[in-house]
Write an enzyme that holds these catalytic residues in place. Structure first.
Site, PDB file in Angstrom:
ATOM      1  N   SER A  24       0.796  -1.228   0.000  1.00  0.00           N
ATOM      2  CA  SER A  24       0.000   0.000   0.000  1.00  0.00           C
ATOM      3  C   SER A  24       0.828   1.277   0.000  1.00  0.00           C
ATOM      4  O   SER A  24       0.275   2.358  -0.207  1.00  0.00           O
ATOM      5  CB  SER A  24      -0.980   0.006   1.169  1.00  0.00           C
ATOM      6  N   LYS A  37       0.340   3.629  -2.843  1.00  0.00           N
ATOM      7  CA  LYS A  37      -0.699   4.664  -2.840  1.00  0.00           C
ATOM      8  C   LYS A  37      -0.136   6.054  -2.545  1.00  0.00           C
ATOM      9  O   LYS A  37      -0.786   7.052  -2.830  1.00  0.00           O
ATOM     10  CB  LYS A  37      -1.808   4.287  -1.866  1.00  0.00           C
ATOM     11  N   SER A  54      -6.877   3.348   2.877  1.00  0.00           N
ATOM     12  CA  SER A  54      -6.068   2.548   1.959  1.00  0.00           C
ATOM     13  C   SER A  54      -6.971   1.782   0.990  1.00  0.00           C
ATOM     14  O   SER A  54      -6.743   0.610   0.682  1.00  0.00           O
ATOM     15  CB  SER A  54      -5.138   1.594   2.715  1.00  0.00           C
TER      16      SER A  54
END
Length: 180
Positions: free
Chosen positions: A31, A34, A91
């Site tokens: 993640s 991101k 997320s």
């Protein structure tokens, strides 16, 4: 002893490294990907290519992703503002793809932009395959490159940086906790 993987702790104001371990070792970003997705969205907001209150649709590609996600049906729309908060705080994988498609037209074109921007920032040990952080043989980064990217967000987009410290946001009458 558990292996923790690469690490780099630095002072964002001075750039001084406080602790480093395997900071140039390639690593799957998960993640942390991101962060680059958000960086490109912040840049698009700065140039006026998109607006915070602009509505973006949920595509079949975004809807099909596994959690964490908002879970909206195909064709539903949310604002860029909400999609960014879901990306940064929750997320949300579907938000990553929705934002990627809003900026790049397709997620594939957006990923090309991610790789172009990472080169511009000097991220020499990074390559992206998708906007949400799913594993892939060509999806990798280093702790040093994530530090470079994080510093760029703090320096270039201070007005959005505060979102990374939010503990939660409320959407659809449900508190969404920070997963990062």
């Amino acid at each position: 002893t558990a292996a923790s993987g690469p690490a780099l702790l630095f002072d964002a104001a001075s750039g001084r490294v406080l602790y480093a371990e395997d900071q140039d070792q390639p690593w799957h970003p998960a993640s942390l990907t991101k962060i680059m997705t958000a960086y490109l969205v912040f840049d698009a907001l700065k140039t006026g290519a998109i607006k915070l209150e602009q509505k973006i649709p949920v595509s079949a590609n975004a809807h099909a992703l596994p959690p964490s996600k908002l879970g909206l049906p195909v064709g539903a729309e949310i604002t860029v503002n909400l999609a960014l908060k879901a990306l940064i705080i929750k997320s949300a994988n579907d938000s990553a793809v929705m934002l990627a498609e809003a900026i790049g037209g397709t997620e594939e074109a957006f990923v090309d932009l991610m790789n172009e921007y990472s080169r511009r920032l000097g991220m020499k040990g990074t390559h992206f395959e998708n906007s949400a952080g799913f594993p892939g043989p060509n999806q990798y980064t280093t702790a040093r490159d994530i530090a470079t990217l994080s510093s760029a967000i703090i320096r270039e987009f201070p007005e959005y940086y505060r979102w990374y410290s939010q503990r939660e946001f409320t959407w659809n009458k449900i508190k969404q906790p920070n997963r990062n």
